[in-house]
Design a protein around this motif. Structure first.
Motif, PDB file in Angstrom:
ATOM      1  N   THR A 188       0.836  -1.085   0.106  1.00 30.70           N
ATOM      2  CA  THR A 188      -0.173   0.203  -0.026  1.00 30.70           C
ATOM      3  C   THR A 188       0.976   1.397   0.156  1.00 30.70           C
ATOM      4  N   LEU A 234      -1.948   4.995  10.188  1.00 27.96           N
ATOM      5  CA  LEU A 234      -3.072   4.167  10.155  1.00 27.96           C
ATOM      6  C   LEU A 234      -2.852   2.692  10.525  1.00 27.96           C
ATOM      7  N   ARG A 261      -8.647  -0.335   3.768  1.00 24.90           N
ATOM      8  CA  ARG A 261      -9.143  -1.234   4.905  1.00 24.90           C
ATOM      9  C   ARG A 261      -9.291  -2.576   4.507  1.00 24.90           C
ATOM     10  N   ASN A 262      -9.817  -2.679   3.313  1.00 23.96           N
ATOM     11  CA  ASN A 262      -9.898  -4.094   2.765  1.00 23.96           C
ATOM     12  C   ASN A 262      -8.458  -4.883   2.737  1.00 23.96           C
ATOM     13  N   SER A 264      -3.133  -3.028  -2.792  1.00 27.72           N
ATOM     14  CA  SER A 264      -4.031  -2.161  -2.245  1.00 27.72           C
ATOM     15  C   SER A 264      -4.387  -1.233  -3.182  1.00 27.72           C
ATOM     16  N   PRO A 266     -13.897  -5.738   4.836  1.00 27.43           N
ATOM     17  CA  PRO A 266     -12.568  -6.209   5.234  1.00 27.43           C
ATOM     18  C   PRO A 266     -12.639  -7.801   5.990  1.00 27.43           C
ATOM     19  N   GLU A 276      -4.157   0.308  13.343  1.00 26.18           N
ATOM     20  CA  GLU A 276      -5.008  -1.062  13.179  1.00 26.18           C
ATOM     21  C   GLU A 276      -3.980  -2.088  13.772  1.00 26.18           C
ATOM     22  N   ALA A 305      -6.768  -5.250   6.135  1.00 25.58           N
ATOM     23  CA  ALA A 305      -7.475  -6.190   7.398  1.00 25.58           C
ATOM     24  C   ALA A 305      -6.803  -7.593   7.435  1.00 25.58           C
ATOM     25  N   GLU A 355      -9.391   4.941   2.304  1.00 24.76           N
ATOM     26  CA  GLU A 355     -10.893   4.390   2.575  1.00 24.76           C
ATOM     27  C   GLU A 355     -11.014   3.048   2.647  1.00 24.76           C
ATOM     28  N   ARG A 356     -12.365   2.585   2.152  1.00 21.72           N
ATOM     29  CA  ARG A 356     -12.664   1.256   2.410  1.00 21.72           C
ATOM     30  C   ARG A 356     -11.916   0.106   1.550  1.00 21.72           C
TER      31      ARG A 356
END
Lengths: 267, 233
Positions: free
Chosen positions: A9, A159, A130-131, A121, A100, A163, A134, A126-127
């Motif tokens: 990412t 971030l 996070r997917n 990634s 996720p 997590e 995870a 955003e989503r």
């Protein structure tokens, strides 16, 4: 034997996530590892193109999540490496088609059969991000030696820490040694100074990367030895395998004396 | 000559300020005042501000007894003199008003009748936030009180505190100390190289010729401007 799940990412777009994912997957596969690459960039899929597998897609990640096929059916076997697979993203849907927990579930199924799961990634936080993060055991943050990319990488690392996925490891992509030498580009040290994370690889700028991506054949598969970017990707793969590969000194250090000499020679 | 004893209400009870003029007899003056206002003061918690006047532990204990005799509780002695403060702490008195000088909305929470004193601007130690981590881009640390960071504050991160901010590391983001209007707040960092600094209502931008020497620096407001200078003790 359980697979290691790596998420690649960056926060910022265009720093080379997909290129890194494709080359790292290929390099690990060439070392005899069983590797599956997952494109988590739903709606903007690229990894299939870079890996040259676009025309083989039948099922995609969303099909798996929504139960239209079994996981195995969505795994496209690579043309060149027998133990390299790709699970492509859906192009006609968006990030919300996957959650996720879906990603965790899929990766858990892959753990037993594979050595590495590499997740590409999407950009952003955003989503889609996070997917991708995870299920990760380890997060590889790709950045370029430019201020805006480093800023975003810093955000991403924050971030990831939130997590509880560790601080992540850094891959610095598109370094131009000549520019760094002239002081026109952030050096590896400059970037590490800000991000303060473990460095996993430094990839020099290489025109052949673009050519390789367009051909759908990751650079590490070109078999050209001494291809500096390809070599750098292979080194990253070896470091992931636990080898202690020294970092190649990219920049010829300009000492005061050498600059003085250059000056006197009229250069 | 102004009033020798002032009594003011605040959130924590009453604040009594006595002049620190050397000729003023504190005990006598206070005893008279307390007697006179016995009904008004009944059962109050009292903070006493004694200004520059130094006092030893015996004298402080005498003060305590004086208030006890009137059925009042002396809980804090606010003194400019650091030795006096230490003595007061030794006998179990607070030396600062609780809460910060101002809260985040800028409302005065514990005002000092005479604004010239800086000794009362310190916040209680319990009101400090200690972070042992790097504050990365996108993070926002907001705290009523002091903030101490053992780590870097990276560009794109912000730290907002009503009190002082100390960064034991590199400060490259935005820090606002004295948020709420306390321009006596200060910012210290091992390497002070922020994108922006704010103290109280003042805003400063780092000069374009980014500093070369990386020495610990402190920034504070002087003559209405934020100035940074090498840290010295």
């Amino acid at each position: 034997m359980s697979a290691q799940i790596l998420t690649i990412t960056s926060g910022k777009g265009g720093v080379g996530k997909t290129t890194v994912a494709a080359n790292l997957a290929a390099a690990l596969a060439m070392m005899g590892k069983r590797v599956v690459a997952i494109d988590a960039d739903i709606g903007l899929r690229n990894l299939d193109v870079v890996m040259g597998l676009e025309n083989r897609i039948v099922y995609d990640l969303v099909d798996v999540v929504e139960g239209r096929c079994r996981l195995r059916q969505a795994m496209i076997k690579d043309k060149r490496q027998p133990e390299l697979y790709l699970i492509p993203a859906a192009q006609t849907r968006d990030k919300n088609a996957v959650s996720p927990s879906d990603m965790v579930l899929i990766c858990d199924q892959l753990r037993e059969e594979m050595d590495y799961v590499i997740i590409d990634s999407p950009a952003g936080i955003e989503r889609g991000f996070r997917n991708a993060v995870a299920p990760a055991d380890k997060v590889l943050v790709v950045t370029n030696p430019e201020v805006s990319a480093v800023r975003d990488a810093d955000r991403i690392i924050g971030l990831i820490e939130a997590e509880e996925k560790g601080p992540g490891q850094l891959i610095l992509n598109r370094v131009k040694p000549a520019m760094v030498g002239r002081g026109d580009m952030l050096s590896v040290d400059d970037v590490l100074d800000i991000l303060a994370v473990e460095l996993l690889g430094v990839i020099p700028e290489d025109e052949r990367i673009l050519v390789a991506s367009n051909q759908g054949l990751p650079l590490v598969m070109h078999g050209v030895n001494g291809a500096s970017a390809g070599e750098a990707f292979r080194n990253v793969a070896r470091r992931l395998e636990g080898e202690d590969v020294p970092f190649v000194e990219l920049v010829q250090k300009q000492t005061f004396m050498s600059r003085l000499r250059a000056l006197m020679n009229g250069q | 000559m102004g009033r020798q004893i002032e009594i003011k209400g605040n959130r924590d009870g009453l604040l009594i300020r006595v002049t620190d003029h050397p000729d003023f007899a504190v005990y006598e003056g206070l005893r008279r005042e307390l007697d006179k206002k016995r009904d008004f003061l009944q059962g109050s918690r009292i903070a006493l501000e004694i200004g520059r006047r130094p006092m030893n532990d015996e004298q402080l204990a005498g003060l305590q007894a004086l208030f006890d005799d009137q059925g009042l509780t002396l809980w804090a002695v606010i003194a400019d003199d650091s030795e006096t403060r230490e003595k007061a702490r030794e006998i179990g008195l607070a030396t600062r008003l609780s809460g910060s000088a101002t809260d985040l909305e800028g409302n005065a929470m514990a005002t000092v009748p005479n604004g010239k004193d800086s000794g009362t601007k310190e916040l209680p130690v319990a009101n400090a936030l200690f972070l042992h981590e790097t504050v990365r881009s996108g993070r926002s640390v907001v705290h009523e009180g002091h903030v101490i960071i053992l780590g870097d504050v990276n560009p794109g991160a912000q730290v907002i505190a009503t009190g002082n901010v100390v960064v034991w590391g590199r400060l490259r983001g935005m820090v606002h100390a004295g948020a709420g209007g306390d321009s006596a707040a200060m910012i210290c960092a091992l390497d002070l190289n922020p994108t922006q600094l704010r103290i109280g209502d003042q805003i400063a931008v780092a000069p374009d010729d980014s500093h070369a020497a990386s020495v610990p620096e402190q920034a504070s407001v002087r003559d209405g401007q934020i100035v940074a200078e090498p840290w010295r003790h």
